[in-house]
Design a protein around this motif. Structure first.
Motif, PDB file in Angstrom:
ATOM      1  N   PHE A  86      11.680 -32.373   8.635  1.00 25.08           N
ATOM      2  CA  PHE A  86      11.112 -33.389   9.513  1.00 25.08           C
ATOM      3  C   PHE A  86      11.055 -34.747   8.810  1.00 25.08           C
ATOM      4  CE2 PHE A  86       7.400 -35.653  11.272  1.00 25.08           C
ATOM      5  CZ  PHE A  86       7.829 -35.812  12.579  1.00 25.08           C
ATOM      6  N   PHE A  87      10.585 -34.754   7.580  1.00 21.43           N
ATOM      7  CA  PHE A  87      10.478 -36.015   6.841  1.00 21.43           C
ATOM      8  C   PHE A  87      11.837 -36.665   6.622  1.00 21.43           C
ATOM      9  CE2 PHE A  87       6.409 -34.475   4.529  1.00 21.43           C
ATOM     10  CZ  PHE A  87       5.651 -34.758   5.642  1.00 21.43           C
ATOM     11  N   THR A  88      12.830 -35.875   6.256  1.00 22.44           N
ATOM     12  CA  THR A  88      14.141 -36.455   5.947  1.00 22.44           C
ATOM     13  C   THR A  88      14.943 -36.751   7.201  1.00 22.44           C
ATOM     14  OG1 THR A  88      15.079 -34.246   5.615  1.00 22.44           O
ATOM     15  CG2 THR A  88      14.308 -35.429   3.639  1.00 22.44           C
ATOM     16  N   GLN A  89      14.975 -35.826   8.147  1.00 21.76           N
ATOM     17  CA  GLN A  89      15.844 -35.973   9.313  1.00 21.76           C
ATOM     18  C   GLN A  89      15.225 -36.811  10.429  1.00 21.76           C
ATOM     19  OE1 GLN A  89      19.049 -34.839   9.057  1.00 21.76           O
ATOM     20  NE2 GLN A  89      18.346 -34.427   6.978  1.00 21.76           N
ATOM     21  N   ALA A  90      13.950 -36.571  10.729  1.00 23.81           N
ATOM     22  CA  ALA A  90      13.323 -37.291  11.843  1.00 23.81           C
ATOM     23  C   ALA A  90      12.749 -38.640  11.414  1.00 23.81           C
ATOM     24  CB  ALA A  90      12.219 -36.432  12.462  1.00 23.81           C
ATOM     25  N   LEU A  91      12.259 -38.712  10.169  1.00 24.66           N
ATOM     26  CA  LEU A  91      11.592 -39.929   9.732  1.00 24.66           C
ATOM     27  C   LEU A  91      12.409 -40.758   8.737  1.00 24.66           C
ATOM     28  CD1 LEU A  91       7.945 -38.571   9.270  1.00 24.66           C
ATOM     29  CD2 LEU A  91       8.985 -39.606  11.298  1.00 24.66           C
ATOM     30  N   GLY A  92      13.466 -40.173   8.175  1.00 24.15           N
ATOM     31  CA  GLY A  92      14.314 -40.901   7.234  1.00 24.15           C
ATOM     32  C   GLY A  92      13.694 -41.136   5.872  1.00 24.15           C
ATOM     33  N   ILE A  93      12.751 -40.308   5.487  1.00 19.65           N
ATOM     34  CA  ILE A  93      12.125 -40.431   4.169  1.00 19.65           C
ATOM     35  C   ILE A  93      13.111 -39.909   3.121  1.00 19.65           C
ATOM     36  CG2 ILE A  93      10.221 -39.586   2.719  1.00 19.65           C
ATOM     37  CD1 ILE A  93       8.514 -39.522   5.294  1.00 19.65           C
ATOM     38  N   PRO A  94      13.265 -40.614   1.997  1.00 19.37           N
ATOM     39  CA  PRO A  94      14.180 -40.143   0.941  1.00 19.37           C
ATOM     40  C   PRO A  94      13.807 -38.739   0.471  1.00 19.37           C
ATOM     41  CG  PRO A  94      13.442 -42.382   0.475  1.00 19.37           C
ATOM     42  CD  PRO A  94      12.630 -41.887   1.647  1.00 19.37           C
ATOM     43  N   GLU A  95      14.830 -37.943   0.128  1.00 15.73           N
ATOM     44  CA  GLU A  95      14.625 -36.528  -0.193  1.00 15.73           C
ATOM     45  C   GLU A  95      13.635 -36.282  -1.319  1.00 15.73           C
ATOM     46  OE1 GLU A  95      18.246 -34.339  -0.687  1.00 15.73           O
ATOM     47  OE2 GLU A  95      18.860 -34.701   1.384  1.00 15.73           O
ATOM     48  N   ASP A  96      13.683 -37.075  -2.392  1.00 15.67           N
ATOM     49  CA  ASP A  96      12.785 -36.809  -3.509  1.00 15.67           C
ATOM     50  C   ASP A  96      11.322 -37.000  -3.106  1.00 15.67           C
ATOM     51  OD1 ASP A  96      13.280 -39.584  -3.323  1.00 15.67           O
ATOM     52  OD2 ASP A  96      12.848 -39.900  -5.446  1.00 15.67           O
ATOM     53  N   ARG A  97      11.030 -38.039  -2.347  1.00 14.26           N
ATOM     54  CA  ARG A  97       9.665 -38.274  -1.874  1.00 14.26           C
ATOM     55  C   ARG A  97       9.287 -37.235  -0.818  1.00 14.26           C
ATOM     56  NH1 ARG A  97       7.940 -43.928   0.523  1.00 14.26           N
ATOM     57  NH2 ARG A  97       9.194 -43.116   2.216  1.00 14.26           N
ATOM     58  N   ALA A  98      10.211 -36.911   0.074  1.00 12.16           N
ATOM     59  CA  ALA A  98       9.948 -35.918   1.121  1.00 12.16           C
ATOM     60  C   ALA A  98       9.607 -34.565   0.506  1.00 12.16           C
ATOM     61  CB  ALA A  98      11.155 -35.790   2.049  1.00 12.16           C
ATOM     62  N   ASP A  99      10.303 -34.193  -0.561  1.00 15.26           N
ATOM     63  CA  ASP A  99      10.045 -32.921  -1.228  1.00 15.26           C
ATOM     64  C   ASP A  99       8.638 -32.891  -1.816  1.00 15.26           C
ATOM     65  OD1 ASP A  99      11.060 -30.316  -2.081  1.00 15.26           O
ATOM     66  OD2 ASP A  99      10.934 -31.143  -4.114  1.00 15.26           O
ATOM     67  N   LYS A 100       8.249 -33.952  -2.491  1.00 17.25           N
ATOM     68  CA  LYS A 100       6.913 -34.015  -3.098  1.00 17.25           C
ATOM     69  C   LYS A 100       5.824 -33.994  -2.037  1.00 17.25           C
ATOM     70  CE  LYS A 100       8.513 -36.535  -7.114  1.00 17.25           C
ATOM     71  NZ  LYS A 100       8.762 -37.862  -7.645  1.00 17.25           N
ATOM     72  N   GLU A 101       6.011 -34.772  -0.988  1.00 19.66           N
ATOM     73  CA  GLU A 101       4.993 -34.844   0.054  1.00 19.66           C
ATOM     74  C   GLU A 101       4.915 -33.562   0.878  1.00 19.66           C
ATOM     75  OE1 GLU A 101       5.532 -38.603   2.074  1.00 19.66           O
ATOM     76  OE2 GLU A 101       5.001 -39.695   0.244  1.00 19.66           O
ATOM     77  N   ALA A 102       6.058 -32.925   1.106  1.00 21.48           N
ATOM     78  CA  ALA A 102       6.049 -31.634   1.812  1.00 21.48           C
ATOM     79  C   ALA A 102       5.272 -30.612   0.993  1.00 21.48           C
ATOM     80  CB  ALA A 102       7.473 -31.151   2.067  1.00 21.48           C
ATOM     81  N   CYS A 103       5.439 -30.657  -0.335  1.00 20.17           N
ATOM     82  CA  CYS A 103       4.725 -29.723  -1.208  1.00 20.17           C
ATOM     83  C   CYS A 103       3.220 -29.943  -1.116  1.00 20.17           C
ATOM     84  CB  CYS A 103       5.200 -29.878  -2.650  1.00 20.17           C
ATOM     85  SG  CYS A 103       4.565 -28.590  -3.728  1.00 20.17           S
ATOM     86  N   LEU A 104       2.791 -31.175  -1.031  1.00 18.84           N
ATOM     87  CA  LEU A 104       1.359 -31.449  -0.900  1.00 18.84           C
ATOM     88  C   LEU A 104       0.832 -30.988   0.453  1.00 18.84           C
ATOM     89  CD1 LEU A 104       1.271 -35.039  -2.428  1.00 18.84           C
ATOM     90  CD2 LEU A 104       0.356 -32.943  -3.458  1.00 18.84           C
ATOM     91  N   MET A 105       1.561 -31.297   1.506  1.00 19.37           N
ATOM     92  CA  MET A 105       1.085 -30.993   2.857  1.00 19.37           C
ATOM     93  C   MET A 105       1.137 -29.509   3.197  1.00 19.37           C
ATOM     94  SD  MET A 105       2.445 -34.190   5.086  1.00 19.37           S
ATOM     95  CE  MET A 105       1.610 -33.620   6.562  1.00 19.37           C
ATOM     96  N   GLU A 106       2.095 -28.784   2.639  1.00 20.88           N
ATOM     97  CA  GLU A 106       2.224 -27.363   2.965  1.00 20.88           C
ATOM     98  C   GLU A 106       0.959 -26.599   2.607  1.00 20.88           C
ATOM     99  OE1 GLU A 106       4.462 -25.564  -0.974  1.00 20.88           O
ATOM    100  OE2 GLU A 106       5.621 -26.729   0.449  1.00 20.88           O
ATOM    101  N   HIS A 107       0.232 -27.089   1.622  1.00 17.21           N
ATOM    102  CA  HIS A 107      -0.989 -26.415   1.180  1.00 17.21           C
ATOM    103  C   HIS A 107      -2.221 -26.885   1.930  1.00 17.21           C
ATOM    104  CE1 HIS A 107       1.386 -24.878  -2.116  1.00 17.21           C
ATOM    105  NE2 HIS A 107       1.709 -26.102  -2.465  1.00 17.21           N
ATOM    106  N   ALA A 108      -2.188 -28.107   2.427  1.00 19.80           N
ATOM    107  CA  ALA A 108      -3.386 -28.717   3.005  1.00 19.80           C
ATOM    108  C   ALA A 108      -3.576 -28.412   4.486  1.00 19.80           C
ATOM    109  CB  ALA A 108      -3.334 -30.233   2.799  1.00 19.80           C
ATOM    110  N   ILE A 109      -2.499 -28.236   5.215  1.00 21.43           N
ATOM    111  CA  ILE A 109      -2.594 -28.071   6.667  1.00 21.43           C
ATOM    112  C   ILE A 109      -3.039 -26.645   7.006  1.00 21.43           C
ATOM    113  CG2 ILE A 109      -0.145 -27.467   6.948  1.00 21.43           C
ATOM    114  CD1 ILE A 109      -0.184 -29.169   9.529  1.00 21.43           C
ATOM    115  N   SER A 110      -3.928 -26.545   7.972  1.00 21.87           N
ATOM    116  CA  SER A 110      -4.402 -25.222   8.394  1.00 21.87           C
ATOM    117  C   SER A 110      -3.298 -24.496   9.161  1.00 21.87           C
ATOM    118  CB  SER A 110      -5.640 -25.358   9.283  1.00 21.87           C
ATOM    119  OG  SER A 110      -5.287 -25.917  10.533  1.00 21.87           O
ATOM    120  N   ASP A 111      -3.424 -23.184   9.236  1.00 21.79           N
ATOM    121  CA  ASP A 111      -2.449 -22.392   9.993  1.00 21.79           C
ATOM    122  C   ASP A 111      -2.415 -22.838  11.451  1.00 21.79           C
ATOM    123  OD1 ASP A 111      -1.906 -20.923   7.711  1.00 21.79           O
ATOM    124  OD2 ASP A 111      -3.176 -19.228   8.287  1.00 21.79           O
ATOM    125  N   GLU A 112      -3.591 -23.052  12.025  1.00 24.81           N
ATOM    126  CA  GLU A 112      -3.677 -23.443  13.433  1.00 24.81           C
ATOM    127  C   GLU A 112      -3.004 -24.798  13.673  1.00 24.81           C
ATOM    128  OE1 GLU A 112      -6.989 -24.136  16.953  1.00 24.81           O
ATOM    129  OE2 GLU A 112      -7.663 -23.821  14.897  1.00 24.81           O
TER     130      GLU A 112
END
Length: 127
Positions: A86-112
């Motif tokens: 989503f970050f890279t394809q829909a928002l155009g965020i560079p891959e290195d930043r998208a990878d770091k931010e995805a790693c942070l968010m994957e842990h923070a967001i609730s299942d719901e």
């Protein structure tokens, strides 16, 4: 299962990424290299994951995920991949930043919340 710490989720995700699954094992040294941590750190984390029934490891042997550990690790990896896409394809965020931010968010967001977000992305045809 209750949400675990970011660190423990990272270990499960790394084991899945290294090809660890129910019935196939990975070496501690490979997990250490993947995460950039010491082998002692891996051994400590694996001990805690063993206590939770998520991995199996004979004394100084290779690491194997249990069914529950595999399911949890795949869930974390799926979240990461979906956020990264989503970050890279829909928002155009560079891959290195998208990878770091995805790693942070994957842990923070609730299942719901994640499931609602996943449904919304699917409704847009982006999944």
């Amino acid at each position: 299962m209750d949400k675990m710490s970011k660190s423990h989720e990272d270990y499960l995700e790394a084991i899945v990424m290294l090809g660890g699954a129910v019935g196939s094992s990975v070496r501690s040294v490979d997990v250490a290299n993947k995460l950039g941590v010491s082998k002692a750190s891996v051994n400590k984390a694996i001990g805690l994951l063993k206590d939770k029934g998520l991995v199996e490891q004979p004394y100084y042997g290779d690491i194997t995920l249990t069914e529950e550990g595999s399911r949890y690790g795949r869930t974390v990896l799926d979240r990461h991949r979906m956020l990264f896409f989503f970050f890279t394809q829909a928002l155009g965020i560079p891959e290195d930043r998208a990878d770091k931010e995805a790693c942070l968010m994957e842990h923070a967001i609730s299942d719901e919340s994640f499931e609602k977000w996943r449904s919304y992305i699917a409704s847009l045809g982006l999944e």
